[in-house]
Enzyme design. Structure first.
Site, PDB file in Angstrom:
ATOM      1  N   TYR A 109      75.407 -21.215  39.472  1.00 18.25           N
ATOM      2  CA  TYR A 109      74.281 -20.273  39.432  1.00 18.25           C
ATOM      3  C   TYR A 109      73.115 -20.898  40.175  1.00 18.25           C
ATOM      4  CZ  TYR A 109      70.695 -17.133  37.574  1.00 18.25           C
ATOM      5  OH  TYR A 109      69.673 -16.218  37.440  1.00 18.25           O
ATOM      6  N   ASP A 204      72.037 -28.134  44.884  1.00 25.64           N
ATOM      7  CA  ASP A 204      71.153 -27.479  43.925  1.00 25.64           C
ATOM      8  C   ASP A 204      70.934 -28.449  42.774  1.00 25.64           C
ATOM      9  OD1 ASP A 204      69.965 -26.063  41.894  1.00 25.64           O
ATOM     10  OD2 ASP A 204      71.262 -24.308  42.058  1.00 25.64           O
ATOM     11  N   LYS A 232      62.652 -26.950  37.259  1.00 27.53           N
ATOM     12  CA  LYS A 232      62.718 -27.520  35.920  1.00 27.53           C
ATOM     13  C   LYS A 232      61.799 -28.732  35.734  1.00 27.53           C
ATOM     14  CE  LYS A 232      66.215 -24.661  35.186  1.00 27.53           C
ATOM     15  NZ  LYS A 232      66.100 -23.436  34.421  1.00 27.53           N
TER      16      LYS A 232
END
Length: 393
Positions: A109, A204, A232
């Site tokens: 994702y 990622d 994050k």
């Protein structure tokens, strides 16, 4: 459930219940919730204004800190989310290579931008949404998918679309179909393939960046990427992301080049000071990573004892401070093996743990994230709650 506040390793809902938190806002609260230096920094900088829509020195300091910590990052562009970072990195890769197609991996994702919602993980997998309305066939056809850890399949895709692949984007350690580790030779093979075919390798690291090591998965696994996306942790919980990498590629971003990217809130001063405060702590105190991994191994070993006594099939995957439990009689190494586990059992397990004050990700398709505010008493309580929860399955 709706959260009212959080402190350290605990969440408190609007009904006054306390939970031991193993989500950590999906990763960024690596030092725990409401860590006082971040709170104080936000208070100080909020008094100057919460947004300027113009550059600040903080962006430069943050970029320099990222360059010091992460290997193979020459230049950095700040954005406002991990989704935006991945979306921008792919646009840059296409502009740099003048090719259109990308390869992603089933169950990974990279945010909710259209090109990534093909065989995606995280919430898309949890809700079993195989085809996302609103994503046009024209967009979808440029996204090719392969099974994670299947290098031969990637090689076949590249051969079948010779000269068409702009980028391969991968979670170096998967976190959106549970925690799944790269098998030996897989990432190395992607690096070799990209070098041979002129393809941009994108890591990622929205989840793994600055969590697995000061330099993220690149450092921990010893594999260099061409572009790296972050989110994050680098915002200390504030909405922020970034992408960076080799200067040769990054110089194609406007205004140096013609690949356009912009955002009013990119490099927002509150997000920058929050993230800078966290990253500086991690850089200056690398022992935090050993503390986190020691706690994660302690939790894993405790859960292993509990699940072994339960005498039914299970698998525990763990890397650094990421961990996940799968009710499976076979190793979980890709999306197919994660999806074929007995995931209905996980739902029962999740709700049983929640009722007893342990807050796990509500899907087997998500990694757990430990934070360093967790104590060994918290871990022992969690292991004990797990033993009780298994009685309900």
């Amino acid at each position: 459930m709706f959260i009212e506040r959080a402190q350290g390793a605990y969440l408190y809902d609007v009904d006054g219940n306390r939970y031991i938190d193993y989500i950590a806002s999906w990763g960024p609260m690596i030092l725990g919730h409401a860590w006082e230096p971040v709170v104080e920094a936000i208070r100080e900088y909020a008094a100057y204004s919460t947004s300027y829509g113009a550059p600040t020195e903080l962006e430069v300091k943050m970029a320099e800190l990222i360059r010091e910590m992460a290997p193979n990052v020459d230049m950095v562009r700040m954005v406002s989310s991990g989704t935006e970072a991945c979306m921008s990195a792919i646009r840059l890769a296409r502009g740099y290579t003048r090719r259109n197609r990308i390869i992603k991996f089933e169950g990974h994702y990279h945010g909710h931008a259209d090109p990534f919602l093909v065989k995606a993980g995280s919430g898309v997998a949890t809700f079993n949404i195989q085809t996302v309305p609103g994503v046009t066939p024209g967009v979808a056809q440029d996204t090719l998918t392969a099974a994670y850890n299947d290098l031969a399949e990637v090689q076949r895709l590249v051969a079948a679309h010779a000269g068409e692949i702009a980028a391969i984007i991968v979670e170096p350690v998967a976190g959106n179909m549970g925690c799944i580790l790269p098998e030996p030779g897989f990432l190395e093979g992607l690096r070799t393939l990209c070098d041979a075919e002129g393809i941009v390798l994108v890591f990622d690291e929205v989840m793994t960046g600055f969590r697995l090591a000061p330099g993220g998965a690149q450092e921990r696994l010893g594999i260099r990427a061409d572009l790296i996306t972050y989110g994050k942790v680098i915002g200390g919980g504030m909405p922020v992301g970034a992408f960076g990498g080799r200067g040769e590629i990054m110089q194609h971003i406007a205004p140096l080049g013609n690949v356009y990217q912009a955002g009013t809130l990119s490099g927002n001063p509150i997000a920058m000071i929050a993230g800078y405060t966290v990253l500086k702590q991690l850089k200056d105190n690398p022992s935090i990573y050993k503390e986190l991994e020691d706690k994660t191994l302690y939790l894993r070993n405790g859960l292993d004892r509990v699940f072994a006594a339960w005498s039914r099939p299970y698998r525990i995957n763990q890397f650094g401070s990421m961990i996940s439990v799968h009710f499976s009689d076979h190793p979980v190494r890709d999306f197919a093996t994660a999806a074929s586990a007995q995931n209905e059992r996980f739902k029962v397990f999740f709700h049983a743990m929640l009722r007893q004050g342990v807050y796990l990700p509500p899907s087997a398709f998500e990694s757990w994230f430990l934070n360093n505010a967790l104590t060994y008493t918290d871990l022992d309580e969690t292991i004990g709650v797990a033993a009780e929860s298994l009685k309900e399955i």
